[in-house]
Enzyme design. Structure first.
Site, PDB file in Angstrom:
ATOM      1  N   SER A   1      12.914  -4.233 -14.602  1.00 44.31           N
ATOM      2  CA  SER A   1      12.510  -5.364 -15.421  1.00 44.31           C
ATOM      3  C   SER A   1      12.661  -5.022 -16.907  1.00 44.31           C
ATOM      4  O   SER A   1      13.756  -4.705 -17.359  1.00 44.31           O
ATOM      5  CB  SER A   1      11.081  -5.760 -15.039  1.00 44.31           C
ATOM      6  OG  SER A   1      10.707  -6.980 -15.605  1.00 44.31           O
TER       7      SER A   1
ATOM      8  N   HIS B   1      15.865  -8.572 -13.266  1.00 42.19           N
ATOM      9  CA  HIS B   1      15.507  -9.879 -12.706  1.00 42.19           C
ATOM     10  C   HIS B   1      15.126 -10.811 -13.847  1.00 42.19           C
ATOM     11  O   HIS B   1      15.069 -10.396 -15.002  1.00 42.19           O
ATOM     12  CB  HIS B   1      14.387  -9.768 -11.662  1.00 42.19           C
ATOM     13  CG  HIS B   1      13.091  -9.255 -12.184  1.00 42.19           C
ATOM     14  ND1 HIS B   1      12.014  -9.020 -11.373  1.00 42.19           N
ATOM     15  CD2 HIS B   1      12.656  -8.923 -13.430  1.00 42.19           C
ATOM     16  CE1 HIS B   1      10.995  -8.575 -12.076  1.00 42.19           C
ATOM     17  NE2 HIS B   1      11.360  -8.512 -13.335  1.00 42.19           N
TER      18      HIS B   1
END
Length: 194
Positions: free
Chosen positions: A98, A123
């Protein structure tokens, strides 16, 4: 229980004890080994600014083993990395997920690395909100704008088309170190320093 090792050095004035992170900072090494929140970001930013003041022409190494965290806290680190004069080399150890992966890609081009068994995961931003419908709508617009900003920066940092980044970040996208290199998140997989 969080134990921080102490390092003892011999100097001409006797012994000196450092916590391990302070000792690494002397060698221009910063560790990001937790989730990213405002406190962590403030600490990393302060270390980056300190090292720039110490020597603006010498590289800084940022080792990353992080599950990610707050977007605004991560962007504070990202913006500081881009703002300061020294190149910031990034090294993934373990997992950069992330916002951790975003910061990994934010290192100076040619100086972004990963150890061979580390993983990288990208993501789209996560969010959740409660409240009145109008407030939920405001937060929804904000997270969509953040997604566009993050995707645009990732496209610039990796060389991937923006449409590809949007597709690849739609769900959790795990990569080996070698796949992260092929994707453009890093420049090299470090095999050994021997």
């Amino acid at each position: 229980m969080n134990l921080i090792p102490t390092v003892i050095e011999q100097t001409n004035r006797g012994e000196r004890a450092y916590d391990i992170y302070s000792r690494l900072l002397k060698d221009r090494i910063i560790m990001l080994g937790t989730a990213i929140d405002d406190n962590v970001a403030n600490s990393i930013v302060a270390q980056l600014l300190f090292l720039q003041a110490e020597d603006p022409d010498k590289d800084i190494s940022l080792y990353i083993n992080s599950p990610g965290g707050s977007i605004t806290a991560g962007m504070a680190i990202y913006d500081t990395m881009q703002y300061i004069k020294p190149n910031v080399s990034t090294i993934c150890i373990g997992m950069a997920a992330s916002m951790g992966a975003f910061l990994l890609a934010a290192g100076a081009k040619g100086k972004r690395f990963a150890l061979p068994n580390s993983e990288v995961m990208i993501h789209q931003p996560l969010g959740g909100t409660r409240g009145q419908a109008s407030d939920i709508e405001i937060h929804t617009r904000r997270i969509l704008e953040m997604r566009e900003t993050l995707n645009r920066i990732l496209a610039e940092r990796t060389g991937q088309p923006l449409e590809q980044i949007a597709k690849d970040t739609d769900r959790d996208n795990f990569m080996t170190a070698e796949k992260a290199r092929e994707y453009g998140l890093i420049d090299k997989v470090i095999e050994t320093t021997k």
